[in-house]
Design a protein around this motif. Structure first.
Motif, PDB file in Angstrom:
ATOM      1  N   ALA A   1       0.681  -1.195   0.042  1.00  0.00           N
ATOM      2  CA  ALA A   1       0.080  -0.014   0.059  1.00  0.00           C
ATOM      3  C   ALA A   1       0.918   1.239   0.091  1.00  0.00           C
ATOM      4  N   TYR A   2       1.791   1.454   0.939  1.00  0.00           N
ATOM      5  CA  TYR A   2       2.841   2.548   0.829  1.00  0.00           C
ATOM      6  C   TYR A   2       3.587   2.620  -0.340  1.00  0.00           C
ATOM      7  N   ARG A   3       3.939   1.448  -0.855  1.00  0.00           N
ATOM      8  CA  ARG A   3       4.817   1.570  -2.189  1.00  0.00           C
ATOM      9  C   ARG A   3       3.990   2.305  -3.217  1.00  0.00           C
ATOM     10  N   TYR A   4       2.462   2.236  -3.227  1.00  0.00           N
ATOM     11  CA  TYR A   4       1.951   2.874  -4.361  1.00  0.00           C
ATOM     12  C   TYR A   4       1.112   4.289  -3.805  1.00  0.00           C
ATOM     13  N   GLY A   5       1.688   4.771  -2.840  1.00  0.00           N
ATOM     14  CA  GLY A   5       1.078   6.239  -2.320  1.00  0.00           C
ATOM     15  C   GLY A   5       0.081   5.891  -1.413  1.00  0.00           C
ATOM     16  N   PHE A   6      -0.449   4.786  -0.802  1.00  0.00           N
ATOM     17  CA  PHE A   6      -1.615   4.660   0.090  1.00  0.00           C
ATOM     18  C   PHE A   6      -1.095   4.994   1.297  1.00  0.00           C
ATOM     19  N   GLY A   7      -1.140   6.091   1.851  1.00  0.00           N
ATOM     20  CA  GLY A   7      -0.583   6.475   3.322  1.00  0.00           C
ATOM     21  C   GLY A   7      -1.157   5.730   4.474  1.00  0.00           C
ATOM     22  N   ASP A   8      -2.514   5.302   4.318  1.00  0.00           N
ATOM     23  CA  ASP A   8      -3.575   4.634   5.324  1.00  0.00           C
ATOM     24  C   ASP A   8      -3.806   3.254   4.569  1.00  0.00           C
ATOM     25  N   SER A   9      -3.396   2.032   5.461  1.00  0.00           N
ATOM     26  CA  SER A   9      -3.646   0.797   5.043  1.00  0.00           C
ATOM     27  C   SER A   9      -5.094   0.349   4.935  1.00  0.00           C
ATOM     28  N   ALA A  10      -5.895   1.013   6.054  1.00  0.00           N
ATOM     29  CA  ALA A  10      -7.345   0.785   6.120  1.00  0.00           C
ATOM     30  C   ALA A  10      -8.008   1.437   5.042  1.00  0.00           C
ATOM     31  N   HIS A  11      -7.548   2.720   4.621  1.00  0.00           N
ATOM     32  CA  HIS A  11      -8.269   3.276   3.320  1.00  0.00           C
ATOM     33  C   HIS A  11      -8.039   2.311   1.997  1.00  0.00           C
ATOM     34  N   PHE A  12      -6.666   1.983   2.062  1.00  0.00           N
ATOM     35  CA  PHE A  12      -6.176   1.132   0.825  1.00  0.00           C
ATOM     36  C   PHE A  12      -7.136  -0.140   0.760  1.00  0.00           C
ATOM     37  N   SER A  13      -7.640  -0.864   1.813  1.00  0.00           N
ATOM     38  CA  SER A  13      -8.257  -2.015   1.982  1.00  0.00           C
ATOM     39  C   SER A  13      -9.634  -1.709   1.494  1.00  0.00           C
ATOM     40  N   ARG A  14     -10.090  -0.519   1.979  1.00  0.00           N
ATOM     41  CA  ARG A  14     -11.434  -0.251   1.590  1.00  0.00           C
ATOM     42  C   ARG A  14     -11.434   0.053   0.130  1.00  0.00           C
ATOM     43  N   THR A  15     -10.507   0.755  -0.415  1.00  0.00           N
ATOM     44  CA  THR A  15     -10.391   1.146  -1.988  1.00  0.00           C
ATOM     45  C   THR A  15     -10.262   0.043  -2.728  1.00  0.00           C
ATOM     46  N   PHE A  16      -9.596  -0.835  -2.220  1.00  0.00           N
ATOM     47  CA  PHE A  16      -9.180  -2.314  -2.907  1.00  0.00           C
ATOM     48  C   PHE A  16     -10.227  -3.021  -3.263  1.00  0.00           C
ATOM     49  N   ARG A  17     -11.174  -3.050  -2.318  1.00  0.00           N
ATOM     50  CA  ARG A  17     -12.612  -4.007  -2.047  1.00  0.00           C
ATOM     51  C   ARG A  17     -13.236  -3.431  -2.862  1.00  0.00           C
ATOM     52  N   HIS A  18     -13.454  -2.136  -3.039  1.00  0.00           N
ATOM     53  CA  HIS A  18     -14.646  -1.545  -3.743  1.00  0.00           C
ATOM     54  C   HIS A  18     -14.230  -1.743  -5.303  1.00  0.00           C
TER      55      HIS A  18
END
Length: 779
Positions: free
Chosen positions: A282-299
């Protein structure tokens, strides 16, 4: 509506350019001006219906362009499967990433250059497919490049899925799918086409937008990436930047998020990245918040990252995916990072013996002893440094070890300093850490460095002076002798091992329990006397073994794992009274593949490798096409005996020493020779020519980056038989001068086709042509 496969293996070298031109012409393409057909392996899968043609192309670096004087208005849809594609239109050049769809007008001045390999799916739709039901055709004055977003993504995914299953669709199914592709294609094309007066993106604006996208691609790891910063860097306003994206139906924020998610998706499905946590990706691709990344990925993809990764891992290791494989997972990325074993794992041992010149012949004899720093375990690579260089005509003695010596270390390793060095493994250190072509950080499957994706101990490589790509290397096997036990307890006797393993053809066919199971049989080899043979000493069933690093191996999944004698139950009187005639041969004789990454030693291919043909013994010759400077010859996988098929997974594996003569045939001097246009390993014995056919004659070229996993999933005897037939037809026509009808008649009447092996990932069928057939034929 029939399926039309194409392989360059069917054609002699001089005939391939015209045959390839026909393949491209079927979808409205031709070689670009100044571009020549790649002199190597090419495949195509083609299917057509009324006005619809779909082709999956795989070939070497080259350029393509539209056929001239086309009367069709509908563009050609092309989906690059791998990176390295440049679109040339007039004086402009644009890099096209893999997965971006191209709509290419048939009459415009453009060309596509595939800088590494041509790997693409092409759909050609002509007026015939419309049946007059649509008024007004979408028109394009210049090529359009479309990212895989929204509807374009749906269309691209259907193209890919259809191209992968072309050979399995019935005519009725294909007709339905073809019509669906036409509907999707027209919807997409109409949505993108517009009269010239309505266009809001000039050539200058398109170039600027491309430059901006390239900047974004390089800075996806920057959490502060924002339109204002990019606009400032380009010297434009933020409003103008957003307008550029709106002109192609997108916006800055959506584009950046989509690219980040797609890159994260690729990493999460890649076993080579399994050692990275989800947060790291997640951090490698600019997502500073892993929880936000998880939600976005799931969506976006319908599953949270953790579940998605687990699903991919389970799919890769499921029984259906593993069947017939020898270590390599179904969806593992194959072209892994090319890095050597750490320096501390490489022993510094004495140099091999000095060259011994033969005064009578002017040639030298060489000796390459087997030592820990003289072998590579489980892989081939053009990056390996040669152990020595020899000249054409020289002879060389090469010592080899079986990777199965640890099945009974007392008999096959103990007391043998070289074998003890190669197999050395304690709780603190493993002499040869890398065993296989997989990642050194074995966190994907936890087997060990290299993951056992490739198993053979190969001695070498040996460089051949002046060898260059396009040459042919002739390797004559002058002698083979088994390596005796150096354990004083066994007085120089010879032993070998055979494993009925989980990758064997039999593994799902057991009658009695327990099911499944793996069994090891230890043999004694009697090489002297009038009837050399092997006798079974005892067998045991594989029990979970804990290696010195503490990893438990429930199955025979990693080469060289020490077998604890007190962990197994030996069964004696097995194969009682049966003598197995010896067929000593080398399972692996290979030159280096042209591909730059580590290549799994299990599937054989154009460079030779794990051929597992018992005819490659004393007195035989194998011809191999040279692909890299120096050729880089390696030898290994010695066998005492093997039947055609190698059904259980191995032969009787036994350490051997071979003596070879190596002769280099330069590219310019091949005319009129049986190997003049050689693209596969060709075996010659005193009485026969033996041609090697594979399910996929060059799986690395055919499948690209996914080759080392795809080949395990798609091998079949049907494909191998077709390849053997095509090569024999070509040999009879080009070398023996027969017509095609004559060649087919002779094959049916006098050529023997046999199953070489069904356990090496890339299954083999060999074709045997007796030299006696031509003893009365005129020159």
């Amino acid at each position: 509506m029939s399926f039309h496969p194409f392989t360059s293996e069917s054609y002699a070298q001089d005939d391939r350019p015209e045959a390839w031109r026909d393949v491209l012409g079927a979808v409205g393409l031709q070689p670009a001006s100044g571009s020549s057909f790649y002199d190597g392996h090419a495949t195509a899968s083609h299917r057509n219906a009324a006005g619809v043609a779909l082709t999956r192309l795989a070939a070497g670096s080259q350029g393509i362009a539209p056929l001239p004087q086309s009367n069709e208005d509908l563009p050609i849809a092309l989906l690059p499967i791998e990176d390295g594609v440049v679109l040339k239109c007039g004086a402009s050049h644009r890099i096209v990433p893999a997965g971006h769809l191209l709509l290419l007008p048939r009459s415009a001045d453009w060309s596509l250059v595939f800088q590494r390999d041509l790997r693409a799916i092409v759909l050609s739709v002509t007026s015939e497919a419309l049946h007059g039901r649509i008024s007004g055709k979408p028109r394009f004055g210049e090529p359009r490049v479309i990212a895989a977003n929204g509807f374009a993504d749906v269309f691209s995914r259907m193209l890919d899925a259809t191209a992968r299953t072309l050979d399995t669709l019935s005519d009725g199914e294909w007709a339905t799918v073809a019509q669906g592709l036409v509907d999707l294609f027209l919807t997409l094309a109409h949505g993108l086409s517009a009269p010239a007066s309505d266009s809001n993106t000039s050539a200058t604006q398109a170039a600027l937008l491309h430059r901006i996208c390239q900047t974004i691609e390089r800075r996806l790891d920057d959490p502060e990436l924002a339109p204002a910063r990019v606009a400032q860097a380009e010297g434009i306003s933020e409003r103008y930047l957003q307008k550029l994206f709106e002109g192609v139906g997108d916006n800055f924020t959506h584009y950046v998020r989509e690219r980040r998610l797609q890159r994260a998706w690729a990493d999460l499905s890649n076993p080579a990245e399994a050692h990275r946590s989800i947060s790291e990706i997640a951090y490698r691709y600019g997502f500073g918040d892993s929880a936000h990344f998880s939600r976005t990925f799931r969506h976006r993809f319908g599953l949270p990252p953790r579940e998605f990764r687990q699903q991919e891992a389970e799919r890769a290791t499921s029984p259906s995916a593993a069947k017939g494989q020898r270590g390599w997972p179904h969806d593992a990325l194959a072209q892994l990072r090319n890095h050597q074993a750490p320096a501390e794992t490489r022993n510094v041992l004495p140099a091999p013996k000095q060259d011994e010149p033969n005064v009578a012949t002017g040639r030298s004899h060489h000796h390459l002893a087997v030592e820990a720093n003289k072998v590579h375990w489980g892989y081939f690579s053009r990056s390996l440094a040669p152990q020595m260089e020899i000249a054409s005509g020289d002879t060389i003695t090469i010592e080899t070890l079986t990777q199965h010596a640890s099945d009974d270390a007392e008999r096959m390793i103990a007391g043998d300093a070289a074998a003890e060095s190669v197999f050395g493994w304690t709780a603190r250190r493993k002499t040869i850490d890398r065993r296989g072509a997989g990642p050194m950080d074995a966190s994907v499957f936890g087997r060990g460095a290299g993951e056992g994706f490739g198993v053979h101990i190969c001695t070498g490589p040996v460089a051949i002076k002046d060898a260059q790509p396009g040459d042919v290397l002739e390797v004559r096997i002058l002698d083979m002798v088994p390596r005796p036990s150096l354990n004083p307890q066994f007085g120089g006797r010879v032993f070998g091992s055979s494993v009925a393993a989980w990758w064997g053809y039999h593994y799902s066919e057991f009658l009695a329990g327990p099911k499944p199971r793996e069994a090891v049989t230890i043999y004694e080899i009697f090489a002297d006397g009038e009837a050399p043979h092997a006798r079974a000493l005892y067998s045991y069933r594989w029990e979970p073994q804990t290696d010195p690093f503490g990893v438990v191996h429930a199955t025979y999944d990693y080469p060289g794992v020490p077998v604890a004698p007190d962990s197994i139950k030996r069964r004696h009187a097995v194969l009682d009274g049966i003598r197995i005639p010896l067929r000593p041969h080398f399972g692996v004789i290979a030159v280096a593949p042209r591909e730059v990454d580590f290549v799994d030693s299990v599937p054989p291919s154009y460079f030779g490798g794990n051929l597992d043909n018992w005819r490659l013994g004393k007195g035989a010759t194998v011809y191999l096409p040279v692909s890299v400077p120096g050729a880089l010859l390696s030898v290994g996988d010695p066998h005492a005996a093997q039947g055609d098929g190698e059904l259980s997974g191995t032969a009787i594996e036994c350490s051997m020493t071979g003596t070879f003569q190596v002769i280099l045939h330069k590219k310019g001097n091949l005319s009129g020779k049986p190997f003049a246009d050689l693209s596969y390993p060709l075996i010659e014995t005193e009485t026969d020519w033996v041609l090697t056919g594979f399910s996929h004659p060059n799986y690395l070229a055919e499948f690209g980056a996914q080759g080392q996993s795809e080949v395990y999933a798609t091998s079949s005897l049907d494909l191998a038989m077709k390849d053997a037939f095509r090569k024999m037809r070509r040999f009879l026509m080009q070398v023996k001068g027969l017509s095609e009808d004559e060649a087919i008649a002779l094959m049916s009447a006098a050529v023997d086709f046999g199953v070489t092996q069904v356990v090496d990932g890339n299954w083999g069928v060999h074709a045997i042509l007796s030299k006696r057939l031509f003893q009365d034929a005129s020159a």
